[in-house]
Write a protein that holds these residues in place. Sequence first.
Motif, PDB file in Angstrom:
ATOM      1  N   MET A 155      40.630  32.656  38.848  1.00  0.00           N
ATOM      2  CA  MET A 155      40.543  31.712  37.730  1.00  0.00           C
ATOM      3  C   MET A 155      40.363  30.279  38.230  1.00  0.00           C
ATOM      4  SD  MET A 155      40.487  33.413  34.939  1.00  0.00           S
ATOM      5  CE  MET A 155      39.543  34.645  35.870  1.00  0.00           C
ATOM      6  N   GLN A 156      40.962  29.950  39.366  1.00  0.00           N
ATOM      7  CA  GLN A 156      40.761  28.619  39.934  1.00  0.00           C
ATOM      8  C   GLN A 156      39.321  28.449  40.399  1.00  0.00           C
ATOM      9  OE1 GLN A 156      43.134  26.023  39.948  1.00  0.00           O
ATOM     10  NE2 GLN A 156      41.181  24.978  40.313  1.00  0.00           N
ATOM     11  N   LEU A 212      37.375  27.681  37.288  1.00  0.00           N
ATOM     12  CA  LEU A 212      37.555  26.295  36.861  1.00  0.00           C
ATOM     13  C   LEU A 212      36.761  25.338  37.746  1.00  0.00           C
ATOM     14  CD1 LEU A 212      41.385  26.189  36.052  1.00  0.00           C
ATOM     15  CD2 LEU A 212      39.496  26.139  34.421  1.00  0.00           C
ATOM     16  N   ASN A 213      36.792  25.566  39.048  1.00  0.00           N
ATOM     17  CA  ASN A 213      36.041  24.715  39.969  1.00  0.00           C
ATOM     18  C   ASN A 213      34.540  24.787  39.682  1.00  0.00           C
ATOM     19  OD1 ASN A 213      38.394  23.919  41.256  1.00  0.00           O
ATOM     20  ND2 ASN A 213      38.209  25.422  42.891  1.00  0.00           N
ATOM     21  N   ALA A 214      34.077  25.975  39.321  1.00  0.00           N
ATOM     22  CA  ALA A 214      32.664  26.139  38.988  1.00  0.00           C
ATOM     23  C   ALA A 214      32.316  25.347  37.729  1.00  0.00           C
ATOM     24  CB  ALA A 214      32.341  27.622  38.784  1.00  0.00           C
ATOM     25  N   SER A 270      29.892  34.967  39.126  1.00  0.00           N
ATOM     26  CA  SER A 270      29.436  36.168  38.414  1.00  0.00           C
ATOM     27  C   SER A 270      30.265  37.386  38.788  1.00  0.00           C
ATOM     28  CB  SER A 270      27.956  36.422  38.715  1.00  0.00           C
ATOM     29  OG  SER A 270      27.155  35.352  38.278  1.00  0.00           O
ATOM     30  N   LEU A 271      30.656  37.482  40.058  1.00  0.00           N
ATOM     31  CA  LEU A 271      31.504  38.601  40.478  1.00  0.00           C
ATOM     32  C   LEU A 271      32.854  38.575  39.775  1.00  0.00           C
ATOM     33  CD1 LEU A 271      30.828  38.780  44.342  1.00  0.00           C
ATOM     34  CD2 LEU A 271      30.248  40.498  42.621  1.00  0.00           C
ATOM     35  N   VAL A 272      33.399  37.385  39.604  1.00  0.00           N
ATOM     36  CA  VAL A 272      34.679  37.272  38.892  1.00  0.00           C
ATOM     37  C   VAL A 272      34.509  37.694  37.445  1.00  0.00           C
ATOM     38  CG1 VAL A 272      36.454  35.668  38.084  1.00  0.00           C
ATOM     39  CG2 VAL A 272      35.552  35.445  40.400  1.00  0.00           C
ATOM     40  N   ASP A 282      48.211  37.838  30.056  1.00  0.00           N
ATOM     41  CA  ASP A 282      48.758  36.609  30.627  1.00  0.00           C
ATOM     42  C   ASP A 282      49.091  36.815  32.104  1.00  0.00           C
ATOM     43  OD1 ASP A 282      49.936  33.913  30.526  1.00  0.00           O
ATOM     44  OD2 ASP A 282      51.843  34.955  30.756  1.00  0.00           O
ATOM     45  N   HIS A 283      49.715  37.938  32.417  1.00  0.00           N
ATOM     46  CA  HIS A 283      50.061  38.240  33.800  1.00  0.00           C
ATOM     47  C   HIS A 283      48.806  38.444  34.642  1.00  0.00           C
ATOM     48  CE1 HIS A 283      51.544  40.709  37.220  1.00  0.00           C
ATOM     49  NE2 HIS A 283      52.575  39.889  37.129  1.00  0.00           N
ATOM     50  N   LEU A 284      47.797  39.062  34.048  1.00  0.00           N
ATOM     51  CA  LEU A 284      46.545  39.305  34.767  1.00  0.00           C
ATOM     52  C   LEU A 284      45.842  37.984  35.104  1.00  0.00           C
ATOM     53  CD1 LEU A 284      44.314  41.275  35.763  1.00  0.00           C
ATOM     54  CD2 LEU A 284      43.331  41.126  33.466  1.00  0.00           C
ATOM     55  N   LEU A 285      45.716  37.109  34.097  1.00  0.00           N
ATOM     56  CA  LEU A 285      44.957  35.878  34.296  1.00  0.00           C
ATOM     57  C   LEU A 285      45.681  34.876  35.189  1.00  0.00           C
ATOM     58  CD1 LEU A 285      43.558  35.226  30.696  1.00  0.00           C
ATOM     59  CD2 LEU A 285      42.289  36.045  32.682  1.00  0.00           C
TER      60      LEU A 285
END
Length: 438
Positions: free
Chosen positions: A193-194, A197-199, A154-156, A182-185
């Motif tokens: 972002m990883q 994805l893990n979540a 949620s923080l992300v 694109d540079h941000l993500l």
Amino acid sequence: MSFVADKQTTDDLNLLGKYKPNSIYGLFSKVRTPGGERLLDAMFQQPLTDPVAINRRSSLFRYFQEKELVFPFQPAAFRLAEEYLSGGVAPGLVRSGFSVMRKKAMGIFLRDEQFMVLSAGMQAAIEMLRQLSGLIALIDGEKNPWKQELESVSLVLADTRLEWVRQHEGEPVTTLQLIRYDHLLRHTLRQEMQLVLNAVYEIDVYIAVSATAQESKLDYAMAFPHTRSVLQADALWHPALDKAVANPVHLNSAGNVLFLTGANMAGKSTFMKSLGIAVYLAHMGFPVAARGMQFSVRDGLYSSINVSDNLNMGYSHFYAEVLRVKKAAEEVSSGRNMVVIFDELFKGTNVKDAYDATLSVTASFSRYHNCIFVISTHIIEVGEALASYHNLQFAYMPTVMSGNIPVYPYTLKQGITSDRHGMMIVMNEGILEMIKGN
């Protein structure tokens, strides 16, 4: 310490293998993402030995089952977002921008698809983040055992730098926006972002496994420290059988050996496999085909059910059985708290040697009250010779005769059976008449 279960055991119980018929893994393999499948594989390969960790995972599956959540991501779209977010990007915004512009130029002049793939990947990632925000809102709750992970995700998602994602309405982004986002993500928020994805992988597994529990009417076991030494269930059945018959089991340090008798086809092997599967899944924190199951964590599970000869090593069937018993003896005598399952001990030798060996081995193993043993045999006289051992429980699978036809109710009864119907089955099949007729 890791949970011990060798290949013979996992094969005996048909635990692993996505494409193996009626495998236990296949029963739960309804995940929608490659990352979810990797996580499911890891859970099957590494059962837990910490009761706190086991009970927490069980509570997670139970929570998601109660929520009845639906995995919102389409596999193809999510895979596109996953591949995009997992890709590398130049560290500097200028270099990253130059790379994007180069891909766009190659697309215009050389019909190269890199820019199109990049744009589609970003759009998929944006949609994935939006869908995840909606899903997270459904997961939230006061009694949520996934609360810590939920707060991190949620923080992300609430990061002010991702405000544009929340405002995105699905319209195509401009080239300048693509360069910036694109540079941000893929650089600035790469670790975040990883984590996202893990979540999603975890959610995928929790939804898939809990859906299997709901569909197959499975339940959850309660784990206790090994010092309690208990393995019990009010009803236990095989999760891969449609019309499985449930049976109770109650084992503890005062009655840690279950000596099982019964005719061929009476259901002994199925019961033993059911118990072994339940023990393995319970240590994973997974739903089990049992009601009211409680167990003390064990160091491992060891079985000898479908042992065969080994032509390459020159082992006969009997010698292969002896080696399995030896291996179990090594595990038990080393001080490990094991669950040991032996189906038809020493069936590869003559009746006299099988009687002597089964009696001696069962009596010797029974001294290890920290372990649980389930041992079956056709030789009912062994059970009679072991009657004075107070920590042995005797049970059998009965055969009910309907005329000359044996019927098997598959219900566990206390005591030692006197059923001997092998010759009757031979007669019913007309084998002797067939031979005499030739």
